[in-house]
Scaffold this motif. Structure first.
Motif, PDB file in Angstrom:
ATOM      1  N   LEU A  37      21.427 -11.735  51.363  1.00  0.00           N
ATOM      2  CA  LEU A  37      20.817 -11.311  50.105  1.00  0.00           C
ATOM      3  C   LEU A  37      21.594 -10.161  49.466  1.00  0.00           C
ATOM      4  CD1 LEU A  37      17.018 -11.513  50.998  1.00  0.00           C
ATOM      5  CD2 LEU A  37      18.418 -13.191  49.772  1.00  0.00           C
ATOM      6  N   LEU A  38      22.047  -9.209  50.263  1.00  0.00           N
ATOM      7  CA  LEU A  38      22.842  -8.103  49.723  1.00  0.00           C
ATOM      8  C   LEU A  38      24.117  -8.625  49.076  1.00  0.00           C
ATOM      9  CD1 LEU A  38      22.488  -5.463  52.595  1.00  0.00           C
ATOM     10  CD2 LEU A  38      21.342  -5.435  50.364  1.00  0.00           C
ATOM     11  N   ARG A  69      11.339  -5.856  51.509  1.00  0.00           N
ATOM     12  CA  ARG A  69      11.854  -5.275  52.753  1.00  0.00           C
ATOM     13  C   ARG A  69      13.182  -4.549  52.513  1.00  0.00           C
ATOM     14  NH1 ARG A  69       9.359 -10.000  54.713  1.00  0.00           N
ATOM     15  NH2 ARG A  69      11.279 -11.190  54.640  1.00  0.00           N
ATOM     16  N   LEU A  70      14.044  -5.111  51.660  1.00  0.00           N
ATOM     17  CA  LEU A  70      15.304  -4.435  51.330  1.00  0.00           C
ATOM     18  C   LEU A  70      15.042  -3.119  50.609  1.00  0.00           C
ATOM     19  CD1 LEU A  70      17.537  -7.417  50.101  1.00  0.00           C
ATOM     20  CD2 LEU A  70      17.714  -6.188  52.284  1.00  0.00           C
ATOM     21  N   VAL A  71      14.076  -3.137  49.696  1.00  0.00           N
ATOM     22  CA  VAL A  71      13.711  -1.913  48.967  1.00  0.00           C
ATOM     23  C   VAL A  71      13.159  -0.877  49.949  1.00  0.00           C
ATOM     24  CG1 VAL A  71      12.120  -0.943  47.253  1.00  0.00           C
ATOM     25  CG2 VAL A  71      13.369  -3.058  46.741  1.00  0.00           C
ATOM     26  N   ALA A  72      12.255  -1.304  50.830  1.00  0.00           N
ATOM     27  CA  ALA A  72      11.657  -0.383  51.813  1.00  0.00           C
ATOM     28  C   ALA A  72      12.717   0.205  52.740  1.00  0.00           C
ATOM     29  CB  ALA A  72      10.586  -1.105  52.624  1.00  0.00           C
ATOM     30  N   ALA A  73      13.763  -0.569  53.028  1.00  0.00           N
ATOM     31  CA  ALA A  73      14.849  -0.092  53.895  1.00  0.00           C
ATOM     32  C   ALA A  73      15.850   0.774  53.138  1.00  0.00           C
ATOM     33  CB  ALA A  73      15.570  -1.291  54.535  1.00  0.00           C
ATOM     34  N   CYS A  76      18.274  -1.721  48.487  1.00  0.00           N
ATOM     35  CA  CYS A  76      18.363  -2.137  47.084  1.00  0.00           C
ATOM     36  C   CYS A  76      17.176  -1.548  46.333  1.00  0.00           C
ATOM     37  CB  CYS A  76      18.454  -3.655  46.931  1.00  0.00           C
ATOM     38  SG  CYS A  76      16.901  -4.555  46.887  1.00  0.00           S
ATOM     39  N   ARG A  77      17.246  -1.663  45.033  1.00  0.00           N
ATOM     40  CA  ARG A  77      16.148  -1.180  44.184  1.00  0.00           C
ATOM     41  C   ARG A  77      15.942  -2.160  43.051  1.00  0.00           C
ATOM     42  NH1 ARG A  77      19.564   3.473  43.605  1.00  0.00           N
ATOM     43  NH2 ARG A  77      21.285   2.883  42.280  1.00  0.00           N
ATOM     44  N   SER A  88      12.410  -7.489  36.506  1.00  0.00           N
ATOM     45  CA  SER A  88      13.340  -6.437  36.895  1.00  0.00           C
ATOM     46  C   SER A  88      14.620  -7.050  37.445  1.00  0.00           C
ATOM     47  CB  SER A  88      12.701  -5.517  37.934  1.00  0.00           C
ATOM     48  OG  SER A  88      12.333  -6.246  39.085  1.00  0.00           O
ATOM     49  N   PHE A  89      15.640  -6.230  37.416  1.00  0.00           N
ATOM     50  CA  PHE A  89      16.920  -6.588  38.012  1.00  0.00           C
ATOM     51  C   PHE A  89      17.002  -5.924  39.384  1.00  0.00           C
ATOM     52  CE2 PHE A  89      18.260  -6.528  33.391  1.00  0.00           C
ATOM     53  CZ  PHE A  89      18.285  -7.907  33.264  1.00  0.00           C
ATOM     54  N   LEU A  90      17.830  -6.505  40.238  1.00  0.00           N
ATOM     55  CA  LEU A  90      18.045  -5.949  41.565  1.00  0.00           C
ATOM     56  C   LEU A  90      19.446  -5.366  41.623  1.00  0.00           C
ATOM     57  CD1 LEU A  90      16.677  -8.998  43.574  1.00  0.00           C
ATOM     58  CD2 LEU A  90      15.431  -6.917  42.945  1.00  0.00           C
ATOM     59  N   GLU A  91      19.557  -4.221  42.253  1.00  0.00           N
ATOM     60  CA  GLU A  91      20.884  -3.648  42.461  1.00  0.00           C
ATOM     61  C   GLU A  91      20.902  -2.932  43.801  1.00  0.00           C
ATOM     62  OE1 GLU A  91      20.730   0.633  40.172  1.00  0.00           O
ATOM     63  OE2 GLU A  91      21.352  -1.104  39.007  1.00  0.00           O
ATOM     64  N   LEU A  92      22.080  -2.883  44.386  1.00  0.00           N
ATOM     65  CA  LEU A  92      22.215  -2.191  45.662  1.00  0.00           C
ATOM     66  C   LEU A  92      22.140  -0.696  45.448  1.00  0.00           C
ATOM     67  CD1 LEU A  92      25.102  -4.137  47.452  1.00  0.00           C
ATOM     68  CD2 LEU A  92      22.653  -4.611  47.436  1.00  0.00           C
ATOM     69  N   THR A  93      21.545  -0.015  46.400  1.00  0.00           N
ATOM     70  CA  THR A  93      21.572   1.440  46.426  1.00  0.00           C
ATOM     71  C   THR A  93      22.895   1.857  47.070  1.00  0.00           C
ATOM     72  OG1 THR A  93      20.591   1.511  48.621  1.00  0.00           O
ATOM     73  CG2 THR A  93      19.067   1.571  46.722  1.00  0.00           C
TER      74      THR A  93
END
Length: 144
Positions: A37-38, A69-73, A76-77, A88-93
C-alpha cells in the motif's frame, strides 16, 4: 494440468508472500501488505482509497481499514481534497517515506532470492509474460 498449475501458483504466492512478509517485519517492522500500500500511495500523487481498491484488488472496507492502520502507525495521512470536501487524498508521512525507502532493498533482495536466484532469465520472462496475460484477462472480465 491446469488444476495443478493453479494449486502450484496459489501455493507459491502464499509461501513467497510469507517469506517476504517475515523479512520485512523482522528487519523493518512493517508487513508486506503495508509495504504494498505504501508503494501504491508513493507512486500516485492524489492517491485515494479507491485507487488502492483498484490496484490491489481489495474491497473498499478492507482498503479503508488498512489506511486507518497506516495512519495510526504514522506512515501515511489523509489530506482533504480541495475539490471535494467529502473525500481525501493519501500521502506518506516522513516516517512512511523512510519506512518504504528502508524496506525497498529488503523487498527486492527477498524477491530475487526466490525468483532470479532459482530460475534462469528466459524462464522468468516467459513466466512473467504468461502471468501478465492471465492477469489482464481477469482484470478485463472482473475489473481491477
Amino acid at each position: 494440468m491446469a488444476g495443478e498449475l493453479f494449486v502450484d501458483l496459489v501455493r507459491v504466492e502464499t509461501r513467497l508472500w510469507n517469506a517476504v512478509d517475515a523479512r520485512l517485519r523482522d528487519e523493518h517492522g512493517i508487513r508486506l501488505g503495508q509495504y504494498d500500500l505504501l508503494t501504491v500511495i508513493a507512486g500516485r500523487p492524489g492517491c485515494r482509497v479507491l485507487d488502492l481498491v483498484h490496484e490491489v484488488a481489495i474491497t473498499v472496507g478492507a482498503a479503508s481499514k488498512a489506511v486507518d492502520r497506516l495512519v495510526a502507525a504514522g506512515l501515511c495521512r489523509r489530506v482533504a481534497n480541495p475539490a471535494d470536501g467529502r473525500s481525501s487524498f493519501l500521502e506518506l508521512t516522513p516516517s512512511g517515506v523512510r519506512a518504504l525507502s528502508g524496506a525497498r532493498l529488503t523487498y527486492e533482495e527477498e524477491i530475487a532470492r526466490w525468483t532470479s536466484g532459482l530460475l534462469p532469465p528466459r524462464i522468468l520472462e516467459e513466466l512473467a509474460n504468461g502471468l501478465r496475460t492471465i492477469r489482464a484477462a481477469l482484470e478485463a472480465e472482473q475489473g481491477p
